[in-house]
Design a protein around this motif. Structure first.
Motif, short mmCIF file in Angstrom:
data_model
loop_
_atom_site.label_atom_id
_atom_site.label_comp_id
_atom_site.label_asym_id
_atom_site.label_seq_id
_atom_site.Cartn_x
_atom_site.Cartn_y
_atom_site.Cartn_z
N VAL A 200 20.93 16.05 20.11
CA VAL A 200 21.24 16.05 21.50
C VAL A 200 20.24 14.66 21.87
CG1 VAL A 200 20.83 17.22 23.73
CG2 VAL A 200 21.91 18.35 21.67
N HIS A 201 19.04 14.85 21.44
CA HIS A 201 18.27 13.67 22.25
C HIS A 201 18.47 12.34 21.89
CE1 HIS A 201 14.32 11.95 23.16
NE2 HIS A 201 14.27 11.26 21.88
N LYS A 202 19.22 12.07 20.62
CA LYS A 202 19.37 10.66 20.39
C LYS A 202 20.78 10.42 21.01
CE LYS A 202 19.00 11.15 15.82
NZ LYS A 202 19.11 10.89 14.66
N HIS A 203 21.84 11.11 21.09
CA HIS A 203 23.27 11.02 21.36
C HIS A 203 23.91 11.36 22.84
CE1 HIS A 203 23.30 9.09 17.31
NE2 HIS A 203 22.78 10.45 16.92
N ALA A 204 23.31 12.66 23.13
CA ALA A 204 24.05 13.22 24.05
C ALA A 204 24.17 12.77 25.58
CB ALA A 204 23.68 14.68 24.02
N LYS A 205 22.78 12.17 25.89
CA LYS A 205 22.52 11.65 27.31
C LYS A 205 22.69 12.99 28.12
CE LYS A 205 24.25 7.05 26.35
NZ LYS A 205 24.98 6.19 27.14
N ALA A 206 22.28 14.06 27.68
CA ALA A 206 21.93 15.40 28.42
C ALA A 206 21.09 15.49 29.25
CB ALA A 206 22.14 16.63 27.57
N THR A 207 21.19 16.39 30.63
CA THR A 207 20.17 16.56 31.71
C THR A 207 19.63 18.15 31.54
OG1 THR A 207 21.81 16.87 33.36
CG2 THR A 207 20.89 14.84 33.07
N LYS A 208 20.81 18.83 30.81
CA LYS A 208 20.47 20.43 30.52
C LYS A 208 21.00 20.48 29.17
CE LYS A 208 21.41 24.84 32.64
NZ LYS A 208 22.39 25.60 33.59
N VAL A 209 19.69 21.33 28.65
CA VAL A 209 19.89 21.61 27.31
C VAL A 209 19.30 23.35 27.02
CG1 VAL A 209 19.36 21.31 24.70
CG2 VAL A 209 19.60 19.47 26.37
N GLN A 210 20.09 23.96 26.35
CA GLN A 210 19.75 25.58 26.11
C GLN A 210 19.77 25.91 24.70
OE1 GLN A 210 22.21 29.13 27.73
NE2 GLN A 210 20.34 29.08 29.14
N VAL A 211 18.77 26.52 24.43
CA VAL A 211 18.63 27.18 22.94
C VAL A 211 18.76 28.52 23.14
CG1 VAL A 211 17.52 27.71 20.86
CG2 VAL A 211 17.37 25.50 21.87
N HIS A 212 19.96 29.46 22.84
CA HIS A 212 20.04 30.58 23.03
C HIS A 212 20.52 31.41 21.77
CE1 HIS A 212 21.64 34.28 25.38
NE2 HIS A 212 22.48 34.41 24.42
N ALA A 213 19.55 32.62 21.83
CA ALA A 213 19.81 33.25 20.36
C ALA A 213 19.78 34.87 20.74
CB ALA A 213 18.42 33.27 19.69
N GLU A 214 20.76 35.66 20.23
CA GLU A 214 20.99 36.86 20.43
C GLU A 214 21.52 37.81 19.20
OE1 GLU A 214 25.26 36.86 22.65
OE2 GLU A 214 23.32 37.38 23.83
N GLY A 215 21.49 39.19 19.12
CA GLY A 215 22.10 39.74 18.04
C GLY A 215 21.16 40.83 17.45
N SER A 216 21.51 41.06 16.42
CA SER A 216 20.82 42.34 15.53
C SER A 216 20.66 41.54 14.09
CB SER A 216 21.60 43.55 15.57
OG SER A 216 22.83 43.51 14.86
N ILE A 217 20.18 42.82 13.32
CA ILE A 217 19.91 42.22 11.99
C ILE A 217 21.18 41.52 11.08
CG2 ILE A 217 19.13 43.02 9.76
CD1 ILE A 217 17.31 45.18 11.04
N SER A 218 22.44 42.27 11.37
CA SER A 218 23.50 41.84 10.64
C SER A 218 24.34 41.04 11.52
CB SER A 218 23.99 42.94 9.94
OG SER A 218 24.49 43.96 11.03
N ASP A 219 24.15 40.86 12.63
CA ASP A 219 25.24 40.19 13.41
C ASP A 219 24.30 39.45 14.48
OD1 ASP A 219 27.32 39.12 14.88
OD2 ASP A 219 28.18 41.18 15.46
N TRP A 220 24.20 38.18 14.42
CA TRP A 220 23.25 37.31 15.24
C TRP A 220 23.90 36.01 15.20
CZ3 TRP A 220 21.73 32.91 12.87
CH2 TRP A 220 21.64 32.81 11.46
N SER A 221 23.64 35.29 16.46
CA SER A 221 23.87 33.93 16.56
C SER A 221 22.87 33.06 17.39
CB SER A 221 25.23 33.86 17.32
OG SER A 221 25.11 34.47 18.55
N VAL A 222 22.90 31.75 17.20
CA VAL A 222 22.03 30.94 17.93
C VAL A 222 23.26 29.58 18.42
CG1 VAL A 222 20.21 29.23 17.60
CG2 VAL A 222 20.05 31.46 16.33
N HIS A 223 22.92 29.38 19.71
CA HIS A 223 23.67 28.43 20.38
C HIS A 223 22.87 27.26 20.72
CE1 HIS A 223 27.30 31.18 21.08
NE2 HIS A 223 26.34 32.10 20.43
N ILE A 224 23.17 26.11 20.52
CA ILE A 224 22.24 24.84 20.99
C ILE A 224 23.53 24.45 21.98
CG2 ILE A 224 21.12 22.84 20.73
CD1 ILE A 224 21.31 25.35 18.08
N GLN A 225 23.05 24.33 23.38
CA GLN A 225 24.25 24.06 24.34
C GLN A 225 23.75 22.80 25.15
OE1 GLN A 225 25.96 27.12 26.53
NE2 GLN A 225 27.52 25.94 27.57
#
Length: 276
Positions: A200-225
């Motif tokens: 994102v830093h090198k290519h996206a030219k973004a002004t807003k970035v979010q790292v979002h994580a949620e879930g439980s032990i067996s069902d989880w996800s991490v989003h970088i948007q």
């Protein structure tokens, strides 16, 4: 009760029990209790004491031994991490610093020539590798806080450290509080997050970035948007996006889900497990 005290209690309780029983038997019960009956009662009494007291002490002993082994393993792991961090700092990090100095010197010497752009590319690469190494050293030297849910706190702290080094303006939303990842899984997940943020830093030219994580032990996800320019075509086929392919391979090797969704103004990388 300490480990040594538990061991002594296990050794002394049967001896004290037999001695006390024999004293009471010979001093007070001889007129009422035959010798054969007394002999039969001795192992029964020892068995009952063992069931009621010694079994509990054995459980305490096992817990104390497990705690000691865990503490010993933690100390060994921390010592190994510290040793590796020192080797990285004294070896690779210092070599990269020397290489950076030489690249800067070469850049000044070749300024205005046809090789100036190539030197700039080399300087940029050295800087990025140096960033990787510094983050690795910081993570190796990080000691988790001994509080409730320490694994979740430790992982979040390392994610925040990566964000601080790559994209300080990124927003971290961490709602994943029951983490059950092996050390290897944590290392691979942190590497995926780091690579996504660097991309994102090198290519996206973004002004807003979010790292979002949620879930439980067996069902989880991490989003970088991010809200950057997005990706044109299949990003896995782009010549300058080796990091994306490596990240996908990392996730697939761990048995995780990997998705990359991109359009102008909304690009997200999703890494997870379960029904993500």
């Amino acid at each position: 009760m300490s480990y040594k005290q538990i061991k002594w209690m296990i050794l002394l309780i049967p001896t004290i029990t037999v001695g006390l029983w024999e004293y009471i038997r010979h001093q007070f019960l001889m007129p009422y209790l035959s010798m054969d009956a007394g002999n039969w009662l001795t192992p029964v009494i020892v068995y009952l004491v063992s069931v009621t007291l010694l079994s509990r002490l054995f459980r305490m002993l096992e817990s104390a031994r497990a705690a000691l082994e865990q503490e010993r393993a933690s100390k060994t792991a921390l010592a190994a991490r510290d040793q590796l961090a020192r080797e990285l700092h004294d070896g690779i990090s210092q070599s990269l610093f020397l290489l950076s100095v030489k690249a800067d010197k070469a850049g000044r010497s070749l300024s205005g020539t046809s090789h100036e752009q190539e030197i700039r590319e080399i300087q940029k690469t050295v800087h990025e590798v140096n960033t990787y190494v510094r983050q690795a050293i910081a993570q190796l030297r990080y000691v988790p806080s001994p509080i409730a849910d320490p694994e979740a706190v430790a992982l979040l702290a390392q994610v925040e450290s990566i964000v601080s080094d790559t994209l300080p303006e990124a927003d971290v939303q961490w709602h994943w509080t029951e983490i059950s990842l092996s050390p290897k899984e944590q290392v691979e997940l942190l590497a995926c997050i780091r690579e996504a943020l660097l991309n994102v830093h090198k290519h996206a030219k973004a002004t807003k970035v979010q790292v979002h994580a949620e879930g439980s032990i067996s069902d989880w996800s991490v989003h970088i948007q991010d809200n950057g320019i997005g990706l044109q075509g299949d990003p896995m086929l782009l010549k300058d996006r080796y990091g994306l392919r490596i990240t996908k391979e990392r996730a697939e090797q761990m048995g995780w889900i990997f998705r990359l969704e991109s359009r102008p103004g909304d690009t997200r990388m999703i890494i997870g497990k379960g029904h993500t």
